[in-house]
Design a protein around this motif. Structure first.
Motif, PDB file in Angstrom:
ATOM      1  N   PHE A  24      -5.709  44.792  -0.653  1.00 18.62           N
ATOM      2  CA  PHE A  24      -4.647  43.920  -0.147  1.00 18.62           C
ATOM      3  C   PHE A  24      -4.756  43.756   1.366  1.00 18.62           C
ATOM      4  O   PHE A  24      -4.512  42.672   1.899  1.00 18.62           O
ATOM      5  CB  PHE A  24      -3.288  44.522  -0.518  1.00 18.62           C
ATOM      6  N   SER A  25      -5.135  44.814   2.060  1.00 21.63           N
ATOM      7  CA  SER A  25      -5.232  44.754   3.524  1.00 21.63           C
ATOM      8  C   SER A  25      -6.360  43.850   3.998  1.00 21.63           C
ATOM      9  O   SER A  25      -6.329  43.396   5.149  1.00 21.63           O
ATOM     10  CB  SER A  25      -5.435  46.163   4.094  1.00 21.63           C
ATOM     11  N   CYS A  26      -7.345  43.583   3.156  1.00 18.36           N
ATOM     12  CA  CYS A  26      -8.480  42.757   3.590  1.00 18.36           C
ATOM     13  C   CYS A  26      -8.584  41.443   2.825  1.00 18.36           C
ATOM     14  O   CYS A  26      -9.533  40.686   3.038  1.00 18.36           O
ATOM     15  CB  CYS A  26      -9.795  43.540   3.476  1.00 18.36           C
ATOM     16  N   THR A  27      -7.615  41.146   1.941  1.00 19.98           N
ATOM     17  CA  THR A  27      -7.628  39.869   1.234  1.00 19.98           C
ATOM     18  C   THR A  27      -6.514  38.937   1.682  1.00 19.98           C
ATOM     19  O   THR A  27      -6.378  37.837   1.140  1.00 19.98           O
ATOM     20  CB  THR A  27      -7.527  40.087  -0.288  1.00 19.98           C
ATOM     21  N   ILE A  28      -5.681  39.382   2.623  1.00 19.46           N
ATOM     22  CA  ILE A  28      -4.698  38.497   3.246  1.00 19.46           C
ATOM     23  C   ILE A  28      -4.939  38.510   4.756  1.00 19.46           C
ATOM     24  O   ILE A  28      -5.655  39.378   5.272  1.00 19.46           O
ATOM     25  CB  ILE A  28      -3.249  38.913   2.928  1.00 19.46           C
ATOM     26  N   LEU A  29      -4.351  37.558   5.439  1.00 13.09           N
ATOM     27  CA  LEU A  29      -4.534  37.487   6.882  1.00 13.09           C
ATOM     28  C   LEU A  29      -3.980  38.740   7.564  1.00 13.09           C
ATOM     29  O   LEU A  29      -2.921  39.240   7.177  1.00 13.09           O
ATOM     30  CB  LEU A  29      -3.829  36.258   7.442  1.00 13.09           C
ATOM     31  N   PRO A  30      -4.668  39.272   8.561  1.00 11.53           N
ATOM     32  CA  PRO A  30      -4.155  40.456   9.271  1.00 11.53           C
ATOM     33  C   PRO A  30      -2.762  40.256   9.844  1.00 11.53           C
ATOM     34  O   PRO A  30      -1.951  41.186   9.867  1.00 11.53           O
ATOM     35  CB  PRO A  30      -5.200  40.669  10.377  1.00 11.53           C
ATOM     36  N   SER A  31      -2.468  39.028  10.291  1.00 12.73           N
ATOM     37  CA  SER A  31      -1.136  38.764  10.847  1.00 12.73           C
ATOM     38  C   SER A  31      -0.055  38.876   9.780  1.00 12.73           C
ATOM     39  O   SER A  31       1.081  39.269  10.068  1.00 12.73           O
ATOM     40  CB  SER A  31      -1.102  37.373  11.484  1.00 12.73           C
ATOM     41  N   ARG A  32      -0.385  38.529   8.526  1.00 14.82           N
ATOM     42  CA  ARG A  32       0.570  38.674   7.431  1.00 14.82           C
ATOM     43  C   ARG A  32       0.741  40.152   7.071  1.00 14.82           C
ATOM     44  O   ARG A  32       1.851  40.630   6.867  1.00 14.82           O
ATOM     45  CB  ARG A  32       0.085  37.913   6.200  1.00 14.82           C
ATOM     46  N   PHE A  33      -0.369  40.863   6.963  1.00 13.84           N
ATOM     47  CA  PHE A  33      -0.312  42.279   6.598  1.00 13.84           C
ATOM     48  C   PHE A  33       0.479  43.083   7.617  1.00 13.84           C
ATOM     49  O   PHE A  33       1.172  44.041   7.272  1.00 13.84           O
ATOM     50  CB  PHE A  33      -1.732  42.822   6.478  1.00 13.84           C
ATOM     51  N   ALA A  34       0.403  42.664   8.884  1.00 13.99           N
ATOM     52  CA  ALA A  34       1.125  43.365   9.950  1.00 13.99           C
ATOM     53  C   ALA A  34       2.631  43.156   9.867  1.00 13.99           C
ATOM     54  O   ALA A  34       3.389  43.884  10.510  1.00 13.99           O
ATOM     55  CB  ALA A  34       0.609  42.919  11.311  1.00 13.99           C
ATOM     56  N   LEU A  35       3.102  42.190   9.069  1.00 14.07           N
ATOM     57  CA  LEU A  35       4.533  41.914   8.962  1.00 14.07           C
ATOM     58  C   LEU A  35       5.234  42.817   7.953  1.00 14.07           C
ATOM     59  O   LEU A  35       6.468  42.865   7.928  1.00 14.07           O
ATOM     60  CB  LEU A  35       4.756  40.449   8.563  1.00 14.07           C
ATOM     61  N   ILE A  36       4.493  43.528   7.113  1.00  8.26           N
ATOM     62  CA  ILE A  36       5.096  44.342   6.060  1.00  8.26           C
ATOM     63  C   ILE A  36       5.949  45.448   6.673  1.00  8.26           C
ATOM     64  O   ILE A  36       5.501  46.175   7.562  1.00  8.26           O
ATOM     65  CB  ILE A  36       4.005  44.936   5.154  1.00  8.26           C
ATOM     66  N   THR A  37       7.175  45.581   6.184  1.00  5.33           N
ATOM     67  CA  THR A  37       8.109  46.570   6.731  1.00  5.33           C
ATOM     68  C   THR A  37       8.434  47.698   5.747  1.00  5.33           C
ATOM     69  O   THR A  37       8.855  48.767   6.183  1.00  5.33           O
ATOM     70  CB  THR A  37       9.427  45.888   7.128  1.00  5.33           C
ATOM     71  N   MET A  38       8.252  47.466   4.441  1.00  8.87           N
ATOM     72  CA  MET A  38       8.622  48.478   3.442  1.00  8.87           C
ATOM     73  C   MET A  38       7.474  48.677   2.469  1.00  8.87           C
ATOM     74  O   MET A  38       6.922  47.701   1.933  1.00  8.87           O
ATOM     75  CB  MET A  38       9.897  48.056   2.708  1.00  8.87           C
ATOM     76  N   LEU A  39       7.128  49.943   2.243  1.00  8.51           N
ATOM     77  CA  LEU A  39       5.961  50.293   1.453  1.00  8.51           C
ATOM     78  C   LEU A  39       6.346  51.369   0.437  1.00  8.51           C
ATOM     79  O   LEU A  39       7.036  52.339   0.769  1.00  8.51           O
ATOM     80  CB  LEU A  39       4.857  50.811   2.377  1.00  8.51           C
ATOM     81  N   ASP A  40       5.895  51.181  -0.792  1.00  8.80           N
ATOM     82  CA  ASP A  40       6.127  52.155  -1.859  1.00  8.80           C
ATOM     83  C   ASP A  40       4.769  52.469  -2.486  1.00  8.80           C
ATOM     84  O   ASP A  40       4.138  51.595  -3.086  1.00  8.80           O
ATOM     85  CB  ASP A  40       7.089  51.585  -2.905  1.00  8.80           C
TER      86      ASP A  40
END
Length: 341
Positions: free
Chosen positions: A208-224
């Motif tokens: 997921f970290s390398c199949t979307i834009l880095p700018s989008r991945f950097a927006l994630i605020t909550m992780l499970d």
């Protein structure tokens, strides 16, 4: 006939045992040629259908509108070449931007997105439970799964729909995003910044970290993150006794585990992390458990109160850890008996 068979077994039994011990000690490859590890087969299948990293898009294929683009810049050669039409007839786009963002959040945000591994790509499904903590987490014999939300997985932990049905895994959000370039540009950040992204497979998070834009991945605020750890991770003594080489195949090995937490440590906008770890019998060696938890110490965001690590086994506390370690409750039988008296 039975007596002769028994005699042959008594005579040949020690010889066969000696051969197995000799081959295991001096020629382990001889044994491995006759039986191929199931873990190796699963690893090779996962590698074969692994999603490809995001290619570099040319400027003319940029989907997102610039935040501010003057008329002079629009006519320049460096401006994006994608065509954009005025949507004056749209009732939605006639609303003020503040109201549109509220609508975008209602449509796209405040949900849990389960990221699943599919053949050659990733899929995502909206959680059916009110929150990720209320979503039942099961164990299918190989890994953790949430069958109530996203069906079943095969032996390689690759998503497969129930009864072979070709169900979409876009959470019914892609049609809305694809309806208009302006809507996409205004709402795409809401998708990543307001949802909880749930991963039950370490490779899913890495892909997921390398199949979307880095700018989008950097927006994630909550992780499970939920993960079932394989024996004998971080136990070098037990690994040396196994006949397989390597002892653990990705994503169950130490390298994948450490790489996953390096990715999480580099996420700048995280506000909440929940990690749920399952191990079949717990870590009896405190040193092994410390090595397993060491990669989590590199995570500096969020703060300790918003970084929960749930484990399925008992043990010592880690007071200096940057996370809150939650172990299963142990019932005090002595105190309960006293209360009964």
């Amino acid at each position: 006939m039975r007596a002769s068979s028994l005699a042959i077994s008594i005579v040949c039994g020690p010889v066969v045992c000696c051969y197995v011990v000799f081959a295991a000690c001096f020629c382990p490859g001889r044994l491995q040629r006759h039986t191929e590890s199931d873990d190796k087969k699963r690893f090779e299948r996962r590698q074969k259908v692994a999603p490809r990293p995001l290619p570099i898009r040319p400027p003319e294929r940029c989907l997102t509108l610039p935040a501010c683009l003057s008329e002079k810049a629009a006519r320049s050669a460096t401006a994006p070449k994608g065509k954009t039409f005025e949507q004056t007839q749209s009732r939605l786009l006639q609303l003020p931007l503040e109201l549109r963002r509220m609508i975008y959040r209602e449509v796209l945000g405040d949900k849990t997105m389960h990221i699943v591994l599919k053949e050659n790509r990733l899929g995502h499904l909206r959680c059916k439970a009110p929150s990720s903590i209320e979503c039942p987490l099961g164990y299918n014999g190989r890994s953790l799964s949430r069958e109530c939300c996203w069906g079943t997985v095969d032996s390689a932990n690759i998503w497969c729909p129930r009864n072979g049905e070709r169900k979409r895994t876009d959470g019914d959000i892609l049609p809305f995003l694809q309806s208009c370039r302006q809507i996409y540009s205004e709402s795409i950040d809401t998708l990543y910044s307001t949802n909880t992204f749930s991963f039950s497979d370490l490779d899913c998070l890495r892909y997921f970290s390398c199949t979307i834009l880095p700018s989008r991945f950097a927006l994630i605020t909550m992780l499970d993150v939920e993960w079932c750890m394989s024996w004998p991770i971080y136990d070098t003594t037990a690994q040396n006794l196994l006949l397989t080489n390597p002892a653990l195949y990705p994503p169950n090995d130490e390298a994948t585990w450490e790489a996953t937490w390096r990715i999480i440590a580099d996420m700048p906008s995280l506000k909440f992390i929940r990690a749920s770890l399952l191990y079949f019998d717990g870590f009896r060696d405190t040193a092994c458990e410390s090595k397993m938890l060491a990669p989590l110490f590199s995570v500096t965001k969020p703060d300790k109160e918003n970084f929960e690590v749930h484990v399925s086994w008992g043990g010592d506390e880690f007071p200096d850890a940057p996370f809150t370690l939650l172990r299963p409750m142990v019932r005090d039988t002595l105190s309960s008996d006293d209360e009964a008296w």
